[in-house]
Write an enzyme that holds these catalytic residues in place. Structure first.
Site, PDB file in Angstrom:
ATOM      1  N   LYS A   1      41.782  44.505  52.812  1.00 34.84           N
ATOM      2  CA  LYS A   1      41.227  43.198  52.485  1.00 34.84           C
ATOM      3  C   LYS A   1      39.709  43.300  52.298  1.00 34.84           C
ATOM      4  CE  LYS A   1      45.190  41.493  54.927  1.00 34.84           C
ATOM      5  NZ  LYS A   1      45.957  40.818  53.885  1.00 34.84           N
TER       6      LYS A   1
ATOM      7  N   ASP B   1      43.175  40.959  66.021  1.00 33.52           N
ATOM      8  CA  ASP B   1      43.590  41.439  64.702  1.00 33.52           C
ATOM      9  C   ASP B   1      42.568  40.890  63.717  1.00 33.52           C
ATOM     10  OD1 ASP B   1      44.657  41.811  62.188  1.00 33.52           O
ATOM     11  OD2 ASP B   1      46.598  40.901  62.642  1.00 33.52           O
TER      12      ASP B   1
ATOM     13  N   TRP C   1      50.471  35.620  61.273  1.00 35.34           N
ATOM     14  CA  TRP C   1      50.186  36.991  61.719  1.00 35.34           C
ATOM     15  C   TRP C   1      50.261  37.116  63.229  1.00 35.34           C
ATOM     16  CZ3 TRP C   1      50.889  40.904  58.701  1.00 35.34           C
ATOM     17  CH2 TRP C   1      50.888  40.669  57.318  1.00 35.34           C
TER      18      TRP C   1
END
Lengths: 368, 368
Positions: free
Chosen positions: A199, A175, A101
């Site tokens: 999530k 993030d 990511w």
């Protein structure tokens, strides 16, 4: 009917109480005669939903008053462009790359800024994170970016770096898509946090951005208005029509999280205790197993996403089929890493991890 | 309980059957043991939902094979930037401005392209549209933009212009947010159509983009990857996690639309017949009333959004309070225009318009 346990990495399990309430209110929210999806975002019914979700998230994450909470769209991958469009001023951005990511964030920022690789875990195959003291931070970075939990590689910062103590005045951007609300967050160390909701918070299509007020108003001219943080902030996240259903579902989840307790702990503190217990149980089992294996450095192991492998990969399909039959869903690992992955987000109860361990023990026993 | 009639301009009414099915499947979709919001977007369950939604929308709107259907995020206001980022090549873009929405599109495009005002309805207070023969189209426009239905001003193109017949080879881009699926669309005249889903299709947070294949792959370097049409197309709308719930709800709505019939007509043709009948009933009543007034040129009156005014504006609050008491919701006009607005999208049955007219007649009678 007992629901299966869903270990998806995202979109992921949502608390059953939350889903049930959403189903019950589907045709008629609060006696309004409208479902939430049918309400004007500017009407008093939806405004009350939005205001409560914002206030509850602020309480839940202890967000200080000098931060704005924005409800946006596009997920983490869109933010990989939106953050540099808003904060880079076209200058240098430092990146700490610890997995897929942050690697994607690094790459996308090149459209708008000079990327500087301050540190990378790539040499370890992203199973560990370089110590903060070794990071090569720029003198003039507009901000420093890291991913606080790498969903694919299963690497998590157990604490955020104190950039000022490292001699760096740049704001830290994190993030937190896959560990938001799973543990407390020290806002003194953060300038901006962003994450997709799918999530730990709610449905895909909602992005949470929490930004320190002094970082607003610096966007590049080429930043689309709908993604300009100042424009979004000035319009209470309603410059464009917000993802109303996502905000509603996130709001129900925030209420659920605020109701949770573990002993004397409440809310995110309670979730942290529960998440620690779940992760410890699972890692302990993996480390004592002859069949299963997790490769991540113990100091950086994620509580949220636990990739693991069968030493005999020929047994993978049998493992997954047996798991599904036992009511243990979505355990297949990400294609880039292979093997298995158990995501233990807030909505996963300890009983789900216990059931997974019991299945894995039995599978190990009968595979021997 | 009988549900009220909801005249919201968007987010807007959703067919009751669709909401009921969504409620019924909330905790367990298709026997999977998961709700739709809990599914990995890459799992076979959600892929089947996505593929059916895409195929049904293609059938419903008769989208030719040389067009891609993209499921995106950000709504029409984000597309105001995303379209020029993808199609302008930094050159000239022609705009036909017929109300608030095309005006916003015109303004935002200035970040990425030279805007040319080919025609404007502003002199009429956006109650009419300049005839296509009078449009001043550029020789070198990258595309021509128009809004096929202006939600706020209530102005609708009854047919799309044939740019080639006007001597223009540029592709036509239409913002069909508020009349998509309400009437057939002639794809021979269109290069790209975009729209937020929250009016005729489903929940806010989903954007539909339908683009001719030859227009893919021309994006500016500064286009965020998540909003690059080619990237989105090459990844079946899953470069970033798509708004899965929005796609599911849109899919249920497409199924509902495909089931609708009026006489021998099916799908969008049936909806057009129904929408024409609803609009005719309402305009006819307005035009014969002493109290109510619609100011739009009869040739361009929208079937979807009908702004109207009480000649005695002091009666506005009483009108709205009485309407709400009669189960007629969200009739207040947009703040920029004032007065009232009745949005008669696909999910509004003729009975809703009849109930509205009956209420308005009674209100007019007792106001006299």
């Amino acid at each position: 009917m007992k629901r299966p346990f869903n270990f998806s990495a995202g979109p992921a399990a949502i608390p059953e109480e939350v889903l049930q309430q959403a189903a019950d209110e589907m045709l008629n929210w609060g006696g309004s005669g409208m479902g939430v999806m049918e309400m004007s975002h500017r009407g008093k019914e939806f405004i009350s939903i939005y205001e409560r979700a914002e206030a509850d998230l602020r309480t839940l994450l202890a967000v200080p008053a000098h931060f704005h909470i924005l409800f946006m769209q596009g997920g983490g991958l869109a933010e990989n462009a939106i953050v540099p469009l808003n904060l880079s001023k076209g200058g240098t951005v430092d990146f700490v790359v610890t997995g897929s990511w942050s690697q994607k964030s690094f790459k996308e920022a090149g459209k708008y800024a000079r990327q500087h690789l301050a540190a990378s875990g790539e040499a370890s195959g992203f199973t560990s994170v370089p110590d903060a003291a070794s990071w090569q931070l720029s003198q003039d970075a507009a901000y420093v970016h890291l991913c606080s939990n790498e969903t694919i590689h299963g690497v998590e910062f157990q604490q955020l770096p104190d950039l000022q103590a490292l001699g760096c005045d740049a704001p830290l951007v994190i993030d937190f898509s896959s560990n938001v609300a799973s543990r407390p967050l020290d806002w003194r160390r953060v300038g901006l946090a962003f994450g997709g909701a799918q999530k730990n918070i709610g449905p895909a299509g909602l992005t949470i951005v929490i930004v320190r007020d002094d970082l607003l108003g610096q966007a590049l001219d080429i930043c689309p208005s709908a993604f300009n943080y100042k424009t979004v902030a000035d319009n209470q996240s309603m410059f464009n029509t917000p993802p109303t259903w996502g905000i509603y579902m996130a709001g129900l989840t925030f209420q659920w999280l605020l109701r949770q307790t573990e002993g004397d702990l409440h809310g995110v503190d309670a979730m942290e205790a529960r998440n620690r217990a779940k992760a410890e149980l699972f890692y302990q089992y993996l480390d004592n197993s002859q069949l299963y294996l997790n490769k991540v450095d113990a100091a950086y192991r994620s509580r949220m996403n636990i990739p693991f492998f069968l030493r005999d990969e020929n047994r993978n399909d049998a493992f997954l089929a047996g798991a599904k039959a036992a009511g243990l869903l979505q355990l297949k690992g990400h294609k880039s890493v292979g093997g298995m992955r158990a995501s233990l987000y807030n909505a996963m109860p300890l009983a789900g991890v216990q059931a997974l361990v019991a299945y894995m023990q039995e599978f190990e026993r009968t595979s021997a």
